[in-house]
Motif scaffolding. Structure first.
Motif, short mmCIF file in Angstrom:
data_model
loop_
_atom_site.label_atom_id
_atom_site.label_comp_id
_atom_site.label_asym_id
_atom_site.label_seq_id
_atom_site.Cartn_x
_atom_site.Cartn_y
_atom_site.Cartn_z
N GLN A 131 -5.61 13.71 69.17
CA GLN A 131 -5.84 13.50 70.60
C GLN A 131 -4.55 13.57 71.41
OE1 GLN A 131 -7.85 9.72 70.86
NE2 GLN A 131 -9.72 10.47 69.90
N ALA A 132 -3.43 13.26 70.79
CA ALA A 132 -2.13 13.29 71.46
C ALA A 132 -1.09 13.84 70.48
CB ALA A 132 -1.74 11.90 71.95
N PRO A 133 -0.98 15.16 70.37
CA PRO A 133 -0.09 15.77 69.38
C PRO A 133 1.37 15.36 69.51
CG PRO A 133 -1.63 17.40 70.24
CD PRO A 133 -1.79 16.17 71.08
N TRP A 134 1.79 14.88 70.69
CA TRP A 134 3.19 14.46 70.86
C TRP A 134 3.53 13.28 69.93
CZ3 TRP A 134 4.21 9.42 72.27
CH2 TRP A 134 3.17 8.71 72.86
N ARG A 135 2.51 12.56 69.48
CA ARG A 135 2.75 11.43 68.58
C ARG A 135 3.22 11.88 67.20
NH1 ARG A 135 -2.93 8.73 70.46
NH2 ARG A 135 -2.15 7.49 72.21
N ARG A 136 3.10 13.17 66.90
CA ARG A 136 3.59 13.70 65.62
C ARG A 136 5.08 14.05 65.68
NH1 ARG A 136 -1.02 18.40 64.86
NH2 ARG A 136 -2.88 17.05 64.87
N GLU A 137 5.63 14.06 66.90
CA GLU A 137 7.00 14.52 67.09
C GLU A 137 7.96 13.34 67.25
OE1 GLU A 137 7.45 17.68 66.68
OE2 GLU A 137 5.29 18.04 66.57
N VAL A 138 9.24 13.65 67.19
CA VAL A 138 10.28 12.63 67.33
C VAL A 138 10.08 11.88 68.64
CG1 VAL A 138 12.75 12.22 67.56
CG2 VAL A 138 11.91 13.94 65.92
N GLY A 139 10.12 10.56 68.57
CA GLY A 139 9.85 9.73 69.74
C GLY A 139 8.42 9.23 69.78
N GLY A 140 7.57 9.78 68.92
CA GLY A 140 6.18 9.38 68.92
C GLY A 140 5.79 8.52 67.74
N GLY A 141 6.75 8.18 66.90
CA GLY A 141 6.44 7.41 65.70
C GLY A 141 6.32 5.93 65.93
N PRO A 142 6.06 5.17 64.88
CA PRO A 142 5.84 3.73 65.02
C PRO A 142 7.08 2.94 65.43
CG PRO A 142 5.85 4.37 62.70
CD PRO A 142 5.84 5.64 63.50
N ILE A 143 8.28 3.51 65.28
CA ILE A 143 9.47 2.78 65.72
C ILE A 143 9.46 2.61 67.23
CG2 ILE A 143 11.98 2.89 65.97
CD1 ILE A 143 12.14 4.04 63.18
N LEU A 144 9.26 3.72 67.95
CA LEU A 144 9.29 3.62 69.41
C LEU A 144 7.98 3.07 69.97
CD1 LEU A 144 10.87 4.08 71.99
CD2 LEU A 144 9.99 6.40 72.08
N ILE A 145 6.85 3.48 69.40
CA ILE A 145 5.56 3.07 69.96
C ILE A 145 5.24 1.61 69.63
CG2 ILE A 145 3.06 3.44 69.85
CD1 ILE A 145 3.60 6.40 69.49
N ASN A 146 5.50 1.21 68.39
CA ASN A 146 5.08 -0.12 67.93
C ASN A 146 6.22 -1.10 67.72
OD1 ASN A 146 3.19 2.10 66.25
ND2 ASN A 146 2.07 0.57 67.42
N LEU A 147 7.29 -0.67 67.07
CA LEU A 147 8.36 -1.61 66.71
C LEU A 147 9.06 -2.19 67.92
CD1 LEU A 147 9.85 -2.86 64.26
CD2 LEU A 147 11.54 -1.04 64.52
N ILE A 148 9.06 -1.46 69.04
CA ILE A 148 9.76 -1.97 70.22
C ILE A 148 9.14 -3.29 70.69
CG2 ILE A 148 8.41 -0.71 71.97
CD1 ILE A 148 11.20 -0.14 73.32
N HIS A 149 7.83 -3.48 70.45
CA HIS A 149 7.20 -4.77 70.74
C HIS A 149 7.82 -5.87 69.87
CE1 HIS A 149 3.98 -3.85 73.50
NE2 HIS A 149 3.49 -2.90 72.72
N GLU A 150 7.96 -5.55 68.58
CA GLU A 150 8.48 -6.52 67.63
C GLU A 150 9.93 -6.88 67.94
OE1 GLU A 150 6.02 -7.43 65.92
OE2 GLU A 150 4.73 -5.65 65.96
N ILE A 151 10.69 -5.89 68.39
CA ILE A 151 12.10 -6.13 68.74
C ILE A 151 12.20 -7.18 69.84
CG2 ILE A 151 14.12 -5.09 69.84
CD1 ILE A 151 13.32 -2.49 68.28
N HIS A 152 11.34 -7.06 70.85
CA HIS A 152 11.39 -8.07 71.92
C HIS A 152 10.98 -9.43 71.39
CE1 HIS A 152 11.79 -9.33 76.06
NE2 HIS A 152 10.73 -10.08 75.86
N ASN A 153 9.95 -9.47 70.53
CA ASN A 153 9.56 -10.74 69.92
C ASN A 153 10.72 -11.37 69.16
OD1 ASN A 153 6.99 -10.40 70.90
ND2 ASN A 153 5.99 -10.33 68.91
N LEU A 154 11.39 -10.56 68.33
CA LEU A 154 12.50 -11.08 67.52
C LEU A 154 13.64 -11.57 68.40
CD1 LEU A 154 12.57 -8.42 64.66
CD2 LEU A 154 11.76 -10.77 64.51
#
Length: 350
Positions: free
Chosen positions: A162-185
């Protein structure tokens, strides 16, 4: 008091989520939608509000009391600067920007113009996070020593089709998901000063990572280890353990963080607390006193909206500032650098 007029730019998944929260809040009302798509135009008709193809057109026609930017990352800073120039408070969805350089521009504009800018790290408003922070601040764990964390889940194939950009650099779980965890930490343990990281794309084979292992050092001396993966059949993620977002299946027997100090440990979000009865007589041979910290789960997106309204009205400063958003993005960039170089990245050297 009249409801606050809030416009939403971006009618994708998160934009629609904000609109749903606005619709349920008597303190505010949706005043307009800005998005060039035909679907957004139809959505505006459904809500009975004006539709604009661009944020610029919206701001030129009728200034709302506040704007929510739920647009693609690359548009966050130029559109936030438009809102600042118009004197309109703005909630910028995470991440603050597409690049650190752009984020720095927004931080500078926010500081020099005394602008009202809230960054959309909505978990900062979670009662779970508030209670975990209170346990730490009250000294119930003693001096913090370490944190183990995870964001492990399985994203279906259509998430990427549905969103092919998620397969490319910048679309992985580090930027999409981990950034939430970074703020929590950062909320729980303070500022991060050093990172190490390893990444893998062995399962999906995309240009971007599907799994990463990260180690953090905090200014306080606390160390944290974190696993993130969007191809792990595991329930050890905030979405699946916090039960805050009902779109996800919930598991009340799982945790995504374990925070340990010199006197005790706290598992989050089950809030299971283990502490020594006598801090002066600590030993791994001694039993712990076991309890559960009481909390009431609430939707952090709703609480964030309540907070944004107060920011608009000048009652409070943003809980998550533009500076916070920049710090989170700096950590993400450091993780990418550490993974690529297989070297430790120290913030004092950046």
């Amino acid at each position: 008091m009249r409801p606050v007029n809030i416009a939403v730019a971006g009618a994708g998944v998160i934009g629609r989520a904000h609109m749903a929260v606005i619709a349920k809040n008597p303190q505010c009302r949706l005043s307009a939608i800005a998005d060039p798509s035909e679907a957004a135009q139809a959505l505006a008709q459904e809500h009975g509000v004006p539709w604009y193809a661009t944020l610029e057109a919206l701001l030129a026609k009728a200034l709302p009391n506040g704007v929510i930017l739920a647009t693609p990352n690359a548009l966050h800073v130029p559109q936030a600067l438009q809102c600042i120039a118009a004197g309109v408070p703005v909630l910028v969805e995470k991440p603050i920007a597409h690049t650190v350089a752009d984020a720095q521009k927004l931080v500078y504009a926010t500081q020099t113009r005394s602008a009202k800018v809230l960054i959309g790290h909505h978990r900062a408003h979670s009662p779970i996070m508030r209670q975990a922070k209170a346990v730490i601040d009250e000294g119930r764990l003693g001096r913090l020593v370490s944190v183990m964390g995870s964001a492990m889940f399985y994203k279906p194939d259509d998430y990427f089709t549905q969103a092919p950009w998620r397969r490319e650099v910048g679309g992985g779980p580090i930027l999409i998901n981990l950034i939430h965890e970074i703020h929590n930490l950062r909320m729980l343990c303070g500022e991060i000063v050093e990172v190490q990281a390893m990444t893998s794309n062995a399962v999906r084979g995309f240009a971007v990572e599907d799994t990463a292992s990260i180690t953090f050092r905090f200014a306080s001396g606390v160390l944290a280890s974190f696993m993130v993966s969007d191809t792990s059949a595991s329930a050890r993620s905030w979405e699946q353990t916090s039960q805050e977002n009902k779109a996800y299946a919930g598991y009340d027997d799982e945790d995504c963080y374990v925070i340990a100090g010199t006197v005790g440990s706290l598992a989050v979000p089950t809030m299971r607390l283990k502490t020594y009865a006598t801090p002066e007589d600590r030993s791994w041979f001694k039993p712990y006193q076991r309890s559960t910290v009481a909390l009431q789960r609430e939707d952090p997106l709703r609480l964030q909206m309540d907070h944004f309204i107060r920011v608009i009205q000048g009652e409070v400063e943003p809980l998550v500032s533009a500076h916070d958003g920049l710090q989170n993005l700096l950590v993400v960039e450091a993780i990418a650098q550490a993974a690529a170089s297989q070297q430790t990245v120290r913030f004092s050297e950046r």
